[in-house]
Scaffold this motif. Structure first.
Motif, PDB file in Angstrom:
ATOM      1  N   LEU A 183      26.409  43.464  44.098  1.00 48.51           N
ATOM      2  CA  LEU A 183      27.182  44.644  43.747  1.00 48.51           C
ATOM      3  C   LEU A 183      28.667  44.306  43.736  1.00 48.51           C
ATOM      4  O   LEU A 183      29.109  43.327  44.346  1.00 48.51           O
ATOM      5  CB  LEU A 183      26.923  45.785  44.738  1.00 48.51           C
ATOM      6  CG  LEU A 183      25.480  46.282  44.842  1.00 48.51           C
ATOM      7  CD1 LEU A 183      24.716  45.517  45.900  1.00 48.51           C
ATOM      8  CD2 LEU A 183      25.426  47.779  45.121  1.00 48.51           C
ATOM      9  N   LEU A 184      29.434  45.154  43.056  1.00 45.80           N
ATOM     10  CA  LEU A 184      30.888  44.998  42.936  1.00 45.80           C
ATOM     11  C   LEU A 184      31.249  43.600  42.418  1.00 45.80           C
ATOM     12  O   LEU A 184      32.204  42.976  42.884  1.00 45.80           O
ATOM     13  CB  LEU A 184      31.573  45.284  44.278  1.00 45.80           C
ATOM     14  CG  LEU A 184      31.352  46.696  44.845  1.00 45.80           C
ATOM     15  CD1 LEU A 184      32.081  46.843  46.177  1.00 45.80           C
ATOM     16  CD2 LEU A 184      31.825  47.764  43.869  1.00 45.80           C
ATOM     17  N   ASP A 185      30.454  43.137  41.466  1.00 47.48           N
ATOM     18  CA  ASP A 185      30.722  41.839  40.863  1.00 47.48           C
ATOM     19  C   ASP A 185      32.101  41.853  40.212  1.00 47.48           C
ATOM     20  O   ASP A 185      32.446  42.757  39.460  1.00 47.48           O
ATOM     21  CB  ASP A 185      29.647  41.528  39.819  1.00 47.48           C
ATOM     22  CG  ASP A 185      29.793  40.142  39.243  1.00 47.48           C
ATOM     23  OD1 ASP A 185      30.069  39.217  40.013  1.00 47.48           O
ATOM     24  OD2 ASP A 185      29.623  40.003  38.014  1.00 47.48           O
ATOM     25  N   SER A 186      32.902  40.851  40.522  1.00 48.25           N
ATOM     26  CA  SER A 186      34.275  40.727  40.008  1.00 48.25           C
ATOM     27  C   SER A 186      35.190  41.821  40.543  1.00 48.25           C
ATOM     28  O   SER A 186      36.240  42.112  39.952  1.00 48.25           O
ATOM     29  CB  SER A 186      34.298  40.744  38.468  1.00 48.25           C
ATOM     30  OG  SER A 186      33.550  39.654  37.971  1.00 48.25           O
ATOM     31  N   GLY A 187      34.803  42.463  41.637  1.00 46.66           N
ATOM     32  CA  GLY A 187      35.666  43.468  42.238  1.00 46.66           C
ATOM     33  C   GLY A 187      36.747  42.833  43.094  1.00 46.66           C
ATOM     34  O   GLY A 187      36.867  41.620  43.189  1.00 46.66           O
ATOM     35  N   VAL A 188      37.551  43.661  43.701  1.00 48.71           N
ATOM     36  CA  VAL A 188      38.648  43.202  44.554  1.00 48.71           C
ATOM     37  C   VAL A 188      38.239  43.410  46.013  1.00 48.71           C
ATOM     38  O   VAL A 188      37.996  44.541  46.435  1.00 48.71           O
ATOM     39  CB  VAL A 188      39.943  43.983  44.264  1.00 48.71           C
ATOM     40  CG1 VAL A 188      41.054  43.516  45.185  1.00 48.71           C
ATOM     41  CG2 VAL A 188      40.335  43.822  42.805  1.00 48.71           C
ATOM     42  N   PRO A 189      38.150  42.324  46.799  1.00 44.93           N
ATOM     43  CA  PRO A 189      37.729  42.471  48.199  1.00 44.93           C
ATOM     44  C   PRO A 189      38.641  43.425  48.971  1.00 44.93           C
ATOM     45  O   PRO A 189      39.839  43.498  48.727  1.00 44.93           O
ATOM     46  CB  PRO A 189      37.847  41.038  48.745  1.00 44.93           C
ATOM     47  CG  PRO A 189      37.758  40.159  47.538  1.00 44.93           C
ATOM     48  CD  PRO A 189      38.409  40.927  46.429  1.00 44.93           C
ATOM     49  N   GLU A 190      38.005  44.145  49.873  1.00 42.11           N
ATOM     50  CA  GLU A 190      38.719  45.037  50.791  1.00 42.11           C
ATOM     51  C   GLU A 190      39.315  46.270  50.132  1.00 42.11           C
ATOM     52  O   GLU A 190      40.147  46.954  50.724  1.00 42.11           O
ATOM     53  CB  GLU A 190      39.809  44.274  51.556  1.00 42.11           C
ATOM     54  CG  GLU A 190      39.299  43.057  52.297  1.00 42.11           C
ATOM     55  CD  GLU A 190      38.111  43.378  53.193  1.00 42.11           C
ATOM     56  OE1 GLU A 190      38.092  44.437  53.805  1.00 42.11           O
ATOM     57  OE2 GLU A 190      37.190  42.538  53.252  1.00 42.11           O
ATOM     58  N   ASP A 191      38.959  46.586  48.890  1.00 42.30           N
ATOM     59  CA  ASP A 191      39.441  47.844  48.313  1.00 42.30           C
ATOM     60  C   ASP A 191      38.542  48.978  48.790  1.00 42.30           C
ATOM     61  O   ASP A 191      37.600  48.786  49.552  1.00 42.30           O
ATOM     62  CB  ASP A 191      39.510  47.765  46.787  1.00 42.30           C
ATOM     63  CG  ASP A 191      38.143  47.551  46.139  1.00 42.30           C
ATOM     64  OD1 ASP A 191      37.117  47.602  46.861  1.00 42.30           O
ATOM     65  OD2 ASP A 191      38.091  47.323  44.921  1.00 42.30           O
ATOM     66  N   ALA A 192      38.847  50.202  48.324  1.00 36.00           N
ATOM     67  CA  ALA A 192      38.105  51.378  48.797  1.00 36.00           C
ATOM     68  C   ALA A 192      36.618  51.286  48.464  1.00 36.00           C
ATOM     69  O   ALA A 192      35.756  51.728  49.248  1.00 36.00           O
ATOM     70  CB  ALA A 192      38.701  52.638  48.181  1.00 36.00           C
ATOM     71  N   ALA A 193      36.299  50.687  47.303  1.00 28.44           N
ATOM     72  CA  ALA A 193      34.890  50.571  46.909  1.00 28.44           C
ATOM     73  C   ALA A 193      34.122  49.691  47.879  1.00 28.44           C
ATOM     74  O   ALA A 193      32.966  49.979  48.227  1.00 28.44           O
ATOM     75  CB  ALA A 193      34.798  50.014  45.488  1.00 28.44           C
ATOM     76  N   HIS A 194      34.759  48.611  48.353  1.00 28.98           N
ATOM     77  CA  HIS A 194      34.098  47.726  49.302  1.00 28.98           C
ATOM     78  C   HIS A 194      33.915  48.401  50.660  1.00 28.98           C
ATOM     79  O   HIS A 194      32.897  48.225  51.326  1.00 28.98           O
ATOM     80  CB  HIS A 194      34.888  46.425  49.464  1.00 28.98           C
ATOM     81  CG  HIS A 194      34.712  45.465  48.330  1.00 28.98           C
ATOM     82  ND1 HIS A 194      35.337  45.639  47.123  1.00 28.98           N
ATOM     83  CD2 HIS A 194      33.956  44.337  48.215  1.00 28.98           C
ATOM     84  CE1 HIS A 194      34.991  44.645  46.312  1.00 28.98           C
ATOM     85  NE2 HIS A 194      34.160  43.846  46.950  1.00 28.98           N
ATOM     86  N   VAL A 195      34.900  49.173  51.059  1.00 27.57           N
ATOM     87  CA  VAL A 195      34.787  49.898  52.332  1.00 27.57           C
ATOM     88  C   VAL A 195      33.623  50.875  52.261  1.00 27.57           C
ATOM     89  O   VAL A 195      32.805  50.969  53.196  1.00 27.57           O
ATOM     90  CB  VAL A 195      36.102  50.633  52.640  1.00 27.57           C
ATOM     91  CG1 VAL A 195      35.913  51.534  53.869  1.00 27.57           C
ATOM     92  CG2 VAL A 195      37.235  49.641  52.865  1.00 27.57           C
ATOM     93  N   GLU A 196      33.536  51.614  51.143  1.00 30.58           N
ATOM     94  CA  GLU A 196      32.428  52.558  50.974  1.00 30.58           C
ATOM     95  C   GLU A 196      31.095  51.822  50.983  1.00 30.58           C
ATOM     96  O   GLU A 196      30.138  52.254  51.652  1.00 30.58           O
ATOM     97  CB  GLU A 196      32.569  53.330  49.665  1.00 30.58           C
ATOM     98  CG  GLU A 196      31.409  54.306  49.430  1.00 30.58           C
ATOM     99  CD  GLU A 196      31.361  54.874  48.028  1.00 30.58           C
ATOM    100  OE1 GLU A 196      30.597  55.839  47.818  1.00 30.58           O
ATOM    101  OE2 GLU A 196      32.059  54.349  47.141  1.00 30.58           O
TER     102      GLU A 196
END
Length: 235
Positions: A183-196
């Motif tokens: 999940l969150l492929d190519s996302g930014v670590p530690e952003d709100a999506a990762h916290v959720e």
């Protein structure tokens, strides 16, 4: 016009099927259910009857032979192509339109009716495709029962997990074996999506592994869980 049909198997079981208007999908579901339930190495012959017209179509899954009969006329036999739906293309036409319409099938069905059954017997390379399909269907049904018997996951968290996966992820495999939900492929670590997502993973009690690929950016590799996988099949 009502379609009155009877399904029979080699062990003497019967099932009546009637419909005011013929629906190919409903018929296919009904006959497939009958076939998959009773088909086995020992029980491999099935019949569709049109009793109002005195017509029948017999499916020999162990040989790949179809035979049709109308009244007292001689029985006629044919082989059927495995590709493009195989025998289902033929038995659906028979169920809906009857014996005579089997002479008007498209050429790609490769149907050639003969009265000599021996001339259409298969060689040693023949595979009982319908039996293989039935085995696969039963194995999948058993898998689903086993998964549903496991402890339930939090419904809301599972739905949110699947939504994030559908928007940002994929599944990873080792050969044919599912290993991770990514999940969150190519996302930014530690952003709100990762916290959720971390909160959702904790609620679900899932395990997270280190990314299995280089340059994974913010991708989260969650160890595969059959309950999650079953839910993801809906997305």
């Amino acid at each position: 016009m009502t379609s009155n049909l009877v399904f029979r198997d080699g062990d003497g079981r019967t099932k009546k099927y009637a419909a005011e208007e013929f629906d190919a999908l409903k018929f296919a579901n009904a006959f497939d259910t009958f076939l998959r339930k009773y088909l086995s190495e020992e029980n491999s012959t099935f019949v569709i009857e049109r009793p109002d017209d005195g017509e029948s179509l017999t499916i020999e899954t162990a040989t790949g032979i179809l035979s049709r009969q109308r009244g007292s006329e001689p029985v006629e036999y044919t082989r059927y192509a495995e590709a493009g739906g195989g025998a289902a293309n033929i038995w659906t036409v028979f169920a809906n339109l009857g014996y005579a319409r089997l002479d008007e099938l498209p050429s790609w069905n490769k149907v050639n009716w003969v009265t000599d059954r021996a001339s259409v017997l298969p060689d040693d390379s023949f595979v009982n495709v319908e039996l293989a399909k039935a085995h696969a269907y039963r194995a999948e049904a058993a898998r689903r029962r086993q998964v549903r018997a496991l402890p339930k996951l939090d419904s809301a968290a599972l739905t949110r997990f699947c939504k994030i996966w559908a928007d940002t992820g994929y599944n990873a495999y080792d050969g044919a074996t599912l290993t991770h939900h990514v999940l969150l492929d190519s996302g930014v670590p530690e952003d709100a999506a990762h916290v959720e997502l971390r909160g959702i993973i904790t609620t679900l009690g899932l395990d997270v592994d280190e990314p299995a690929t280089a340059n994974a950016d913010g991708a989260v590799w969650v160890r595969a869980d059959p309950r999650v996988d079953l839910e993801l099949e809906k997305w």
